[in-house]
Design an enzyme around this catalytic site. Structure first.
Site, mmCIF file in Angstrom:
data_model
loop_
_atom_site.group_PDB
_atom_site.id
_atom_site.type_symbol
_atom_site.label_atom_id
_atom_site.label_comp_id
_atom_site.label_asym_id
_atom_site.label_seq_id
_atom_site.Cartn_x
_atom_site.Cartn_y
_atom_site.Cartn_z
ATOM 1 N N HIS A 1 2.449 -4.300 -4.270
ATOM 2 C CA HIS A 1 1.366 -3.782 -5.112
ATOM 3 C C HIS A 1 0.468 -4.971 -5.455
ATOM 4 O O HIS A 1 0.755 -5.725 -6.388
ATOM 5 C CB HIS A 1 1.927 -3.168 -6.396
ATOM 6 C CG HIS A 1 2.881 -2.030 -6.165
ATOM 7 N ND1 HIS A 1 2.484 -0.716 -6.116
ATOM 8 C CD2 HIS A 1 4.231 -2.019 -5.975
ATOM 9 C CE1 HIS A 1 3.541 0.063 -5.907
ATOM 10 N NE2 HIS A 1 4.617 -0.708 -5.815
ATOM 11 N N PHE A 2 -0.604 -5.154 -4.707
ATOM 12 C CA PHE A 2 -1.476 -6.305 -4.921
ATOM 13 C C PHE A 2 -2.544 -6.061 -5.989
ATOM 14 O O PHE A 2 -3.369 -6.924 -6.257
ATOM 15 C CB PHE A 2 -2.101 -6.751 -3.601
ATOM 16 C CG PHE A 2 -1.209 -7.651 -2.776
ATOM 17 C CD1 PHE A 2 0.048 -8.042 -3.233
ATOM 18 C CD2 PHE A 2 -1.614 -8.112 -1.534
ATOM 19 C CE1 PHE A 2 0.872 -8.866 -2.492
ATOM 20 C CE2 PHE A 2 -0.798 -8.954 -0.772
ATOM 21 C CZ PHE A 2 0.439 -9.325 -1.250
ATOM 22 N N ARG A 3 -2.587 -4.873 -6.591
ATOM 23 C CA ARG A 3 -3.311 -4.576 -7.830
ATOM 24 C C ARG A 3 -4.823 -4.473 -7.704
ATOM 25 O O ARG A 3 -5.481 -4.153 -8.695
ATOM 26 C CB ARG A 3 -2.967 -5.598 -8.927
ATOM 27 C CG ARG A 3 -1.484 -5.724 -9.266
ATOM 28 C CD ARG A 3 -0.887 -4.424 -9.682
ATOM 29 N NE ARG A 3 0.455 -4.579 -10.232
ATOM 30 C CZ ARG A 3 1.310 -3.567 -10.399
ATOM 31 N NH1 ARG A 3 0.949 -2.343 -10.043
ATOM 32 N NH2 ARG A 3 2.508 -3.773 -10.900
ATOM 33 N N ASP B 1 8.918 -4.464 -3.377
ATOM 34 C CA ASP B 1 8.280 -3.726 -4.471
ATOM 35 C C ASP B 1 7.599 -4.725 -5.415
ATOM 36 O O ASP B 1 7.689 -4.607 -6.640
ATOM 37 C CB ASP B 1 9.286 -2.858 -5.216
ATOM 38 C CG ASP B 1 8.622 -1.863 -6.171
ATOM 39 O OD1 ASP B 1 7.393 -1.674 -6.084
ATOM 40 O OD2 ASP B 1 9.334 -1.276 -7.015
ATOM 41 N N HIS C 1 12.931 1.349 -2.253
ATOM 42 C CA HIS C 1 13.721 0.652 -3.282
ATOM 43 C C HIS C 1 14.985 1.385 -3.746
ATOM 44 O O HIS C 1 15.149 1.684 -4.928
ATOM 45 C CB HIS C 1 12.862 0.294 -4.488
ATOM 46 C CG HIS C 1 11.922 1.367 -4.977
ATOM 47 N ND1 HIS C 1 12.310 2.658 -5.226
ATOM 48 C CD2 HIS C 1 10.599 1.306 -5.270
ATOM 49 C CE1 HIS C 1 11.273 3.352 -5.661
ATOM 50 N NE2 HIS C 1 10.217 2.557 -5.690
ATOM 51 N N GLU D 1 5.055 5.379 -1.144
ATOM 52 C CA GLU D 1 5.703 5.609 -2.432
ATOM 53 C C GLU D 1 5.291 6.963 -3.010
ATOM 54 O O GLU D 1 4.854 7.089 -4.149
ATOM 55 C CB GLU D 1 5.404 4.480 -3.418
ATOM 56 C CG GLU D 1 6.458 4.423 -4.504
ATOM 57 C CD GLU D 1 6.391 3.174 -5.366
ATOM 58 O OE1 GLU D 1 7.307 3.013 -6.169
ATOM 59 O OE2 GLU D 1 5.438 2.383 -5.230
ATOM 60 N N ASN E 1 -0.954 2.975 -5.749
ATOM 61 C CA ASN E 1 -1.195 3.207 -7.180
ATOM 62 C C ASN E 1 -2.037 2.107 -7.813
ATOM 63 O O ASN E 1 -1.647 1.459 -8.782
ATOM 64 C CB ASN E 1 0.122 3.406 -7.930
ATOM 65 C CG ASN E 1 1.056 2.214 -7.843
ATOM 66 O OD1 ASN E 1 1.017 1.466 -6.880
ATOM 67 N ND2 ASN E 1 1.881 2.038 -8.857
#
EC number: 3.5.2.3
Length: 433
Positions: free
Chosen positions: A58-60, A301, A233, A140, A90
């Site tokens: 998740h690199f945001r 994750d 995960h 996910e 997300n």
């Protein structure tokens, strides 16, 4: 530029010369004569591995660049020997439409490593435009709303799985059944422990049974649709076994493999993630399944939040920990100690990931494959410190543990990290283009 790695030790113990040219591995042999234009790297028996592929980060960006950006996240990946990442949907906005995909793809051009972009499923998703893009996976996907709701919404999940099956796209499932969450766990914090509350309470709230039940349901729906299901995960041996029994592949994270309830008190709110940390016996059983081959891949994750964001009440702290830079070093340290083979480390971080997600030119040191390579000295282990890592968040749940870090990382024939320094500009490309 062409490069010759001389006298490198591969994961299976063979000593080989490995030559790259124009982004591709062109020779793997006992002896390779150098070309005058080659840069010659004397590996001198050091370990040469295929670059790790982290199928869950998740690199945001867009939305939360203060936590991580494509540049900082990909540099952190490269410094840890990861040469390909798959970003999950997300972000803000979530990657559920073609327009959102295009926005993220533009930001991803800042990546130092190759990447894939997963799409998500919410009430707002637009599969017609999303599947028109070079989508890596439905990533996910929850048995509900991928922005966070966790109840079992089988209608939406089944519809998404049907579309993915028709498009030949793997579905990566976040498997937890919220109907099995234990609300009484909150009573343990009635005294106001707040940020000092034991993270094991989060595990009581989201119990192991919730994972296994959701895995079983996900593989059942996937099988009915003829879809390829990958369980993200998995944190329990029961979840791993349910995935295997249902014909799905699965991943385990470094935090579930190396941390447990025994670390929860020290970690406090920094140890909150979804799914949670489990008991030490479950962690040991998870590790056994990794070594024996039941777990297909390791993925991080990687979900960074700032220290300030994590330093709050256990029930309000954001879930997630960083991990993209420490995955391979932690596993190499365990291989150095003889707890897992180097071949198994290679498989769960590279070869198997390439097989599971259909990346035929990655994951193996073979002629014709992408020149994604990592050079490391197994005898040079060092202590992991958050301040030495490169993620924007500046901390790690593995503080004080030991890891074997790479001395050189090559992506597509270009060295991007060497001897603690980043080299050149971003070279990452979308693996689905």
């Amino acid at each position: 530029m062409s490069t010759l790695f001389g006298d490198a030790r591969l994961a299976d113990g063979r000593r080989r010369d490995v030559r790259t040219d124009s982004g591709t591995i062109v020779a793997v042999a006992d002896v390779v004569d150098p070309d005058p234009a080659d840069r010659v790297v004397d590996a001198d028996g050091r370990l040469l591995l295929p670059g790790a592929i982290d199928a869950h980060v998740h690199f945001r960006e867009p939305g939360d660049a203060h936590k991580e950006t494509w540049m900082t996240g990909s540099r952190s990946a490269a410094a840890g020997g990861v040469t390909t990442v798959v970003d999950q949907p997300n972000t803000t906005p979530p990657t559920v439409t073609g327009e959102a995909f295009d926005r993220k793809a533009e930001l991803a051009t800042a990546s130092y490593v190759d990447y894939g972009i997963s799409g998500g499923v919410t009430g707002e998703w637009d599969p017609d435009s999303l599947f028109d893009r070079p989508l890596f996976a439905l990533g996910e996907v929850f048995l509900a709303d991928s922005t966070g709701g966790m109840g079992i919404n089988t209608d939406r999940f089944a519809a998404a799985v049907d579309r993915a099956a028709a498009a030949g796209v793997t579905v990566t499932v976040h498997a937890e059944d919220a109907t099995r969450f234990d609300e009484t766990a909150r009573d343990h914090d009635a005294g106001g422990a707040g940020r000092d509350a034991d993270a094991a309470y989060w595990s009581q709230y989201r119990p192991a049974e919730a994972e296994a039940a959701a895995v079983e349901r996900a593989v059942e729906i996937g099988a009915a649709a003829g879809a390829t299901i990958h369980i993200a995960h998995t944190s329990t041996p029961e979840g791993v076994d349910a995935a295997a029994a249902g014909g799905a592949t699965c991943e385990a994270t470094p935090h579930h493999l190396f941390l447990s309830h025994r670390d929860a008190t020290e970690l406090g709110t920094y140890g909150r993630m979804n799914p949670p940390l489990r008991s030490e016996p479950r962690r040991e059983a998870l590790w056994d399944r990794l070594v024996e081959g039941t777990i297909d891949i390791v993925a991080t994750d990687h979900a960074p939040h700032t220290a300030e964001e994590k330093a709050t009440d256990l029930w309000d702290a954001p879930s997630g920990v960083p991990g993209v830079e420490t995955m391979l070093p932690l596993l190499l340290e365990r291989a150095r100690r003889g707890e897992i083979s180097y071949e198994r480390v290679r498989d769960v971080t590279a070869a198997n990931v390439a097989s599971v997600f259909d990346l035929p030119t990655k994951g193996r040191i073979e002629t014709g494959n992408d020149a994604d390579l990592v050079l490391a000295n197994p005898e040079r282990s060092r202590e992991i410190r958050g301040g030495d890592l490169h993620s924007n968040c500046g901390w790690t749940p593995f503080e004080g543990m030991s890891g074997v870090f790479p001395s050189l990382t090559m992506v597509g024939g270009t060295v991007v990290y060497e001897d603690g320094e980043f080299v050149g500009d971003a070279v990452g490309e979308n693996v689905r283009d």
